[in-house]
Enzyme design. Structure first.
Site, PDB file in Angstrom:
ATOM      1  N   HIS A 261      16.729 -36.049 170.367  1.00 32.05           N
ATOM      2  CA  HIS A 261      17.263 -35.262 169.252  1.00 32.05           C
ATOM      3  C   HIS A 261      18.298 -34.243 169.761  1.00 32.05           C
ATOM      4  O   HIS A 261      19.434 -34.187 169.259  1.00 32.05           O
ATOM      5  CB  HIS A 261      16.101 -34.552 168.549  1.00 32.05           C
ATOM      6  CG  HIS A 261      16.512 -33.642 167.436  1.00 32.05           C
ATOM      7  ND1 HIS A 261      16.458 -34.008 166.116  1.00 32.05           N
ATOM      8  CD2 HIS A 261      16.995 -32.380 167.444  1.00 32.05           C
ATOM      9  CE1 HIS A 261      16.888 -33.010 165.357  1.00 32.05           C
ATOM     10  NE2 HIS A 261      17.214 -32.007 166.146  1.00 32.05           N
ATOM     11  N   GLU A 262      17.897 -33.459 170.749  1.00 33.50           N
ATOM     12  CA  GLU A 262      18.820 -32.426 171.261  1.00 33.50           C
ATOM     13  C   GLU A 262      20.034 -33.068 171.927  1.00 33.50           C
ATOM     14  O   GLU A 262      21.138 -32.521 171.877  1.00 33.50           O
ATOM     15  CB  GLU A 262      18.106 -31.470 172.214  1.00 33.50           C
ATOM     16  CG  GLU A 262      16.936 -30.688 171.597  1.00 33.50           C
ATOM     17  CD  GLU A 262      17.296 -29.919 170.326  1.00 33.50           C
ATOM     18  OE1 GLU A 262      18.485 -29.577 170.137  1.00 33.50           O
ATOM     19  OE2 GLU A 262      16.375 -29.666 169.509  1.00 33.50           O
ATOM     20  N   HIS A 265      22.694 -33.568 169.354  1.00 30.98           N
ATOM     21  CA  HIS A 265      23.495 -32.349 169.137  1.00 30.98           C
ATOM     22  C   HIS A 265      24.511 -32.170 170.276  1.00 30.98           C
ATOM     23  O   HIS A 265      25.697 -31.913 170.044  1.00 30.98           O
ATOM     24  CB  HIS A 265      22.588 -31.116 169.108  1.00 30.98           C
ATOM     25  CG  HIS A 265      21.799 -30.943 167.843  1.00 30.98           C
ATOM     26  ND1 HIS A 265      22.389 -30.819 166.615  1.00 30.98           N
ATOM     27  CD2 HIS A 265      20.462 -30.848 167.626  1.00 30.98           C
ATOM     28  CE1 HIS A 265      21.448 -30.650 165.675  1.00 30.98           C
ATOM     29  NE2 HIS A 265      20.265 -30.678 166.268  1.00 30.98           N
ATOM     30  N   GLU A 291      23.201 -31.897 162.397  1.00 31.86           N
ATOM     31  CA  GLU A 291      21.857 -32.482 162.327  1.00 31.86           C
ATOM     32  C   GLU A 291      21.925 -33.996 162.118  1.00 31.86           C
ATOM     33  O   GLU A 291      21.011 -34.723 162.534  1.00 31.86           O
ATOM     34  CB  GLU A 291      21.056 -31.804 161.208  1.00 31.86           C
ATOM     35  CG  GLU A 291      19.586 -32.150 161.204  1.00 31.86           C
ATOM     36  CD  GLU A 291      18.796 -31.564 162.375  1.00 31.86           C
ATOM     37  OE1 GLU A 291      19.367 -30.770 163.165  1.00 31.86           O
ATOM     38  OE2 GLU A 291      17.608 -31.904 162.505  1.00 31.86           O
TER      39      GLU A 291
END
Lengths: 495, 495
Positions: A261-262, A265, A291
């Site tokens: 997820h990170e 980003h 997001e």
């Protein structure tokens, strides 16, 4: 001065604003990742000063003059976009007194250790006064920008300036109405998905696994680093986009999906055009788009069947537990309506966690809910939506850092970003053999597709225009619901 | 406005200057300790912007007005000290154009990776153009402050504003004249000191040892942390004073003494009065005083016989090599005239490394030496003073980071600080049973003595006044030479 000279002076000033903001961003990274506990009072002074300076630069009379001069000028679309973005921020910021900006920064910086200790103790009361102070300051802030509009609408625009709260609420209603029957059907299903992990997994093994995952998906280590933080986040610039994660001994897939997820980003940040660093053209579009990148990598890549076919062997190597690709795919996609923690939620129930927070923070900011009532309302809503009650506030209303940071209006962007992720995934599949590429560990084509459609544009387009240009349609819950119904229908053998 | 109001407005502004400076300090820590390589271009922009903003705040017309208003006011001694310090900095800074300040910051930030790579390759030529640019900018800077004075004198005042370069040169001459015959006598001695360490020592063991040393001397971990850096340093605020070290496999005492040295700096920073944070009263006196604190802990505590009697068992526990307190005392105090590296030098030859750098940088800044000649001059002087020649520039003129940071005038403060350390040590011994306390591992009394005499005063006094108040005498080489002759006379059995 010619328009050319005016624009050059304006852009130099805009870059300074960007650099000061990024300096503050790094100090916040430091505060959450490496700073010793005693450092808070000084850090709070440093951050509130930088925040005040950034505000002064943004609201400078020179900026007003330059904007006025550039108003009639014949600017190319890129320059017009820079002017549009700075003008919007400038006009909002001019409404907010410098002292209020510094006060919000000081109070939120000092709030961090209070929140951490209250969360650890599971006692909302320890944090209540601080939260009340933050809510009051944010209401004051919204009223300063526009005393005649819904203060929550004003705050939402801090995180997503162009979509509009009405559109957002409509899309979230469409999402909720689609999800509720799907989650009901999943709960009624007799299917038991695989749960191959038992006991505790050493941090060193989990760390080795997520490091390998970062290398696999293509995280550029020369422009980033991985650390641990109590609440994982990513931050930085195209030159230095860092990610954090956390390791839970009994849930070895959590650190993995949180890290991917990170990475999503950071991959966006690393993909921004470096030549425009410090200006809106070199900066990411707002939170919904950000997001969408993290969710796309976390869910549409990292929770997909082909990903586990590619990565199962690596997981078994590091964690030592035998599990097939199918087992891991099932384990990563098990729906847990009884889970209390947002960041550990599955793809479906996640959005009900968001709706709950959205309703509470909207009512707090509108003055319809008292801070003291937050734990009771939180616990009742958890019961209503998911059928579970937190045992203490640490696993309830204290679990998220956002309100400590005064980030009211942020939560809805998580769900909206997930919807955009599904919409981008569907569009990418029209161009790429995504399943085949993921199964072979070839993540370059997707990174390039996203770079081309999203990253390289910075803030060139508004959010709706960017979404339209990238996917050919405006944002809706449709693609996500179609994806969810197909995926979970198959997993849980629904009709 | 009353003088009270003027002072309050002035002090608020002064604090902002302090906070911006400390924010930049933390970004520099980050750059040297954790930042990924690719981050340099963005960090350089951030730092040069903060440096420019700090300069603008310091040279603001408001500051000039406040200083003028406060000029005739009846201020108590503390406030008068704040005004004295800010006025001095303000007047210097007003002479330097903003653009030059930002340029120096940008060039030095970009210079760091160039220096690192040149040092690794051992090739001065790779760094020569960068160094020439830095020297030219520093000469321009000195000329801006006062075109009629020796530029090196002007730069020295950046690091020690009150002692005066003439006094400094006299004291250094006294030191050199005292040291040369002592080192000659040591070299002529037949005594062979103990060398208990052989082979390589694991980083984990060395790290555990220095961690235990930091706890022993009383480093406050809630307001600090230990990391590694290629060139160890300390930085931070009274709330967050960090130290760094580095581990050399074959020299296990190096990390220990370097860490105790940095602890001395951090202990000073941690001992500053926190209520004055951001103002000169909460800031350390300049480099000579700072270095006196690190040298006192490194040499007069960490290289003393009683310290090894206290700490020998811990060293043996961690490193596994059997060695008596006497062995360790000898190993920590062996004089090595053939050592090429300043930060690894013994207490005596160290000062000849400093004299060499002082002469070269003075001549560079005065325009009497061309940058291209630096390696040859360096190598010849090493030969003259210590009888050794570097094999490449990495162990020669590229070994120190200071010139990369544009820190010309800094080196002399190392020797002057060592002399002050000896003077403080002698004064402390008149009040404390220092040997007995160190032997028992009681470091609190010395920390308190230094806190009382030095730390709590911040910049209340000028350097000469602080030294006089703390030791009853003005700075001289006498106490150091007396200490060195007694200690090394006994170790090497000199007459």
């Amino acid at each position: 001065m010619t328009a050319e000279d005016t624009y050059a002076a304006f852009l130099d000033h805009v870059r300074r604003i960007g650099y000061v903001g990024d300096a503050a961003g790094h100090l916040r990274w430091d505060q959450e990742v490496v700073m010793p506990e005693g450092g808070t009072p000084a850090r709070s002074k440093q951050l509130s000063t930088l925040s005040g300076i950034r505000h002064e630069l943004l609201t400078d009379d020179d900026v007003a003059d330059w904007l006025e001069e550039l108003d009639g000028a014949d600017l190319d679309p890129d320059r017009a976009a820079v002017v549009r973005e700075v003008e919007r921020e400038h006009e909002r910021a001019r409404q907010v007194p410098d002292e209020l900006v510094e006060e919000i920064s000081a109070v939120t910086s000092e709030a961090l250790p209070v929140w951490e200790s209250a969360r650890e103790a599971g006692e909302f009361e320890e944090f209540a006064d601080t939260l009340a102070e933050i809510v009051a300051l944010r209401r004051e802030y919204a009223a300063a920008i526009d005393p005649d509009r819904d203060p929550y609408e004003v705050l939402f625009e801090n995180y997503e300036p162009y979509l509009g709260i009405d559109t957002a609420e409509e899309i979230l209603a469409e999402l909720r109405d689609g999800l509720v029957p799907l989650i009901d059907a999943v709960q009624a299903s007799d299917v038991e998905l695989a749960a191959p992990f038992e006991g505790e997994y050493a941090e060193a093994d989990q760390r080795a696994l997520v490091e390998e995952a970062l290398d696999a998906v293509g995280y550029d280590r020369e422009r980033g680093r991985l650390d641990t933080a109590p609440h994982p986040f990513s931050s930085g610039t195209p030159f230095d986009a860092r990610v954090t994660t956390r390791f839970t001994p009994g849930e070895p897939l959590d650190a993995l999906s949180s890290t991917i997820h990170e990475f999503g980003h950071a991959s966006y940040t690393q993909g921004l055009p470096r030549e425009h660093y410090g200006t809106p053209l070199g900066d990411s579009r707002d939170m919904v788009v950000h997001e969408s990148q993290s969710r796309l990598w976390e869910n549409h890549v990292g929770r997909s069947r082909p990903f586990w076919e590619y990565f199962a062997g690596t997981v078994v190597d590091h964690l030592g537990t035998p599990a097939s690709a199918r087992d891991l795919y099932e384990a990563a996609n098990t729906v847990h309506p009884d889970n209390l923690i947002r960041v550990e939620a599955d793809e479906l129930t996640y959005h009900l966690h968001i709706v709950l927070r959205f309703e509470i923070e909207r009512d707090l900011i509108r003055g319809d809910l008292d801070v003291a009532e937050v734990p009771a309302v939180w616990n009742d809503k958890m019961d209503d939506y998911l059928g579970v009650r937190p045992e203490d506030d640490g696993e309830g209303c204290l679990q998220d850092i956002h309100w400590t940071h005064a980030d009211f209006g942020y939560f809805p962007t998580y769900s909206l970003g997930s919807l955009l992720a599904a919409q981008l995934d569907a569009a990418a599949r029209a161009d790429l053999d995504l399943d085949g590429q993921i199964r072979r560990g070839e993540f370059g084509p997707l990174r390039e597709w996203l770079g081309e459609r999203i990253h390289r544009h910075g803030c060139r387009y508004t959010t709706p225009d960017l979404i339209e240009a990238a996917t050919g349609e405006s944002l809706s819950a449709g693609p996500f619901l179609a994806y969810a119904e197909e995926k979970y229908g198959a997993l849980y053998e629904l009709d």
